[in-house]
Motif scaffolding. Structure first.
Motif, PDB file in Angstrom:
ATOM      1  N   THR A  90      11.502 -17.700  12.637  1.00 61.76           N
ATOM      2  CA  THR A  90      12.460 -17.632  11.536  1.00 61.76           C
ATOM      3  C   THR A  90      13.716 -18.414  11.896  1.00 61.76           C
ATOM      4  O   THR A  90      14.120 -18.465  13.062  1.00 61.76           O
ATOM      5  CB  THR A  90      12.854 -16.171  11.219  1.00 61.76           C
ATOM      6  OG1 THR A  90      13.436 -15.566  12.386  1.00 61.76           O
ATOM      7  CG2 THR A  90      11.640 -15.365  10.780  1.00 61.76           C
TER       8      THR A  90
ATOM      9  N   SER B 164      11.390 -13.640   2.531  1.00 60.25           N
ATOM     10  CA  SER B 164      12.811 -13.560   2.856  1.00 60.25           C
ATOM     11  C   SER B 164      13.625 -13.346   1.584  1.00 60.25           C
ATOM     12  O   SER B 164      13.314 -13.886   0.527  1.00 60.25           O
ATOM     13  CB  SER B 164      13.277 -14.828   3.579  1.00 60.25           C
ATOM     14  OG  SER B 164      13.215 -15.952   2.731  1.00 60.25           O
TER      15      SER B 164
ATOM     16  N   ILE C 248      10.630 -19.913   7.495  1.00 60.96           N
ATOM     17  CA  ILE C 248       9.671 -19.048   8.171  1.00 60.96           C
ATOM     18  C   ILE C 248       8.426 -19.883   8.432  1.00 60.96           C
ATOM     19  O   ILE C 248       7.960 -20.593   7.547  1.00 60.96           O
ATOM     20  CB  ILE C 248       9.291 -17.820   7.332  1.00 60.96           C
ATOM     21  CG1 ILE C 248      10.527 -17.106   6.769  1.00 60.96           C
ATOM     22  CG2 ILE C 248       8.467 -16.841   8.156  1.00 60.96           C
ATOM     23  CD1 ILE C 248      10.193 -15.970   5.827  1.00 60.96           C
TER      24      ILE C 248
END
Length: 445
Positions: A424, A385, A414
């Motif tokens: 998520t 991310s 996550i």
């Protein structure tokens, strides 16, 4: 625990109970230069036809080694679980040992539309399918959005836990609550009010551990035990279990350890690991080592037998936000916009064997969270991310990109799940459930 009944959710993700553009083939090479396309190797070529080759050239002879980087060492850092710290992903990785980091496979090219349509997000784009921007929360054809959980958190989701054998999903947030979701219906079944922002959340066996300021909460799903572990000073940012110890990284730069006493049914303080100068924000265990990433830009390597620091890794130039063990490698992500791959030398120390950085980093201010999993064919994937409100999904070890996930705000949590599922949680409090799809065969040329 203070449980309150909470509202429902129309999304359903039944698969838990049971366990973009497509790939392009190689174009006709007859009129091409005998040179491999640099953009194709990076998974970013959008020229059709392209004047360069979309395949790797054969080596000059059978004994020649790959020309794009040296092979990382395969010694001193073995870990049979593949990805450590992810029970759902503990499988031996399926990859060619002669592969090199950063090499793009010859059958994966993502046709990308990188910008999300802001009008579509607001629900008022008038261009419809003719819009030049993305009308989807993801790009790429290797995964899809299964459902999003409605009526959830009001602030950043900072932890997601899916206990083994449970039919419930647990999510923690900076709104000072943990929410319990039914995996059959997707409905929120209850809310636990903690009185402090959730900094992290993990599960191990029947236990769920939640880090909040100055405390770790421990819940046993089998016995309904509800324990409070005191000792942390400030927020608890990271936790991991290894060598029968629970480790917690804290805001005051220490790593605290507890050991469970079955006779007394309590967690007893076991150690305090000191060495970082700023908050410890990431922890992982692998190869009989504890790895800790800190706001002081360093990673420390701790021997789990004597809990002594045996090495300090200083390759990053900003906060080390996440650390992950995969096979014999340590991977780390940082606000310096890089993912570093560390491998053991002959001496047993770790050194950087590959550094990955996105080609277009103008919108990225840093990398936040790493998560490892396997696709439906058992191939290893890395999810990363970024604080441009996206998650990149890479093949390992090539780092060729399969696609992206988008969100309204940063994705801070996550979690891999069973059967190609992953979860998520973002800055708006939204929790989404995703699933990998079977890989499409490369079209014949």
């Amino acid at each position: 625990m203070d449980l309150d009944a909470h509202g429902g959710n129309k999304g359903v993700f039944h698969r838990l109970s049971g366990g973009g553009g497509g790939p392009r083939g190689n174009h006709n090479d007859s009129n091409k230069n005998q040179k491999v396309c640099f953009h194709w190797r990076a998974g970013k070529c959008n020229r059709f036809p392209c004047p360069f080759l979309h395949r790797e050239l054969p080596p000059p002879n059978s004994s020649a080694s790959a020309s794009n980087g040296s092979h990382p060492a395969k010694r001193g850092f073995s870990n049979d679980s593949g990805f450590s710290g992810h029970p759902a992903a503990r499988r031996t990785p399926n990859f060619n040992s002669s592969s090199t980091w950063g090499r793009t496979g010859n059958n994966r090219v993502v046709k990308k539309t990188d910008k999300l349509c802001n009008y579509w997000i607001q629900g008022n784009c008038t261009f419809g399918e003719g819009c030049r921007y993305l009308h989807s929360w993801s790009s790429g054809d290797s995964f899809s959005l299964l459902t999003q959980l409605e009526g959830g958190h009001q602030k950043v989701v900072s932890g997601i836990a899916l206990p083994s054998g449970s039919d419930k999903l647990y999510t923690g947030s900076q709104d000072e609550t943990v929410r319990i979701w039914d995996c059959q219906s997707g409905q929120c079944m209850g809310v636990i009010n903690l009185g402090g922002e959730v900094g992290c959340m993990i599960t191990e066996g029947p236990w769920i551990f939640v880090g909040i300021p100055n405390l770790v909460k421990a819940w046993n799903l089998q016995t309904n035990a509800d324990l409070s572990l005191s000792g942390p000073v400030g927020q608890v940012y990271a936790m991991v279990v290894g060598s029968d110890l629970l480790f917690a990284g804290t805001q005051d730069s220490e790593i605290l350890a507890w050991r469970y006493n079955a006779a007394t049914s309590i967690f007893e303080p076991a150690a305090s690991l000191k060495g970082h100068s700023l908050a410890v924000v990431s922890l992982v265990v692998g190869a009989n080592r504890l790895f800790s990433g800190s706001m002081d830009n360093s990673i420390k390597v701790w021997n789990l037998e004597n809990l002594q620091c045996v090495q300090t890794l200083t390759g990053h130039t900003s906060v080390v936000m996440s650390v992950l063990c995969w096979d014999q490698f340590l991977l780390s992500s940082s606000l310096d916009k890089t993912i570093k791959v560390w491998a053991a030398t002959e001496r047993g120390d770790l050194e950087v064997t590959y550094t990955h950085q996105e080609e277009h980093t103008c919108m990225i201010q840093g990398l936040l969270k790493l998560c490892g999993m396997h696709d439906l064919e058992g191939k290893p994937l890395l999810l990363c991310s970024c604080n441009d409100n996206s998650v990149r999904i890479y093949d390992l070890p090539s780092f060729s990109e399969r696609g992206k996930i988008f969100s309204k705000q940063e994705i801070r949590a996550i979690q891999a799940g069973p059967g190609g599922l992953f979860f998520t949680g973002d800055g708006t409090g939204q929790v989404r459930v995703w699933n990998c799809k079977a890989e499409q065969p490369t079209p014949a040329t």
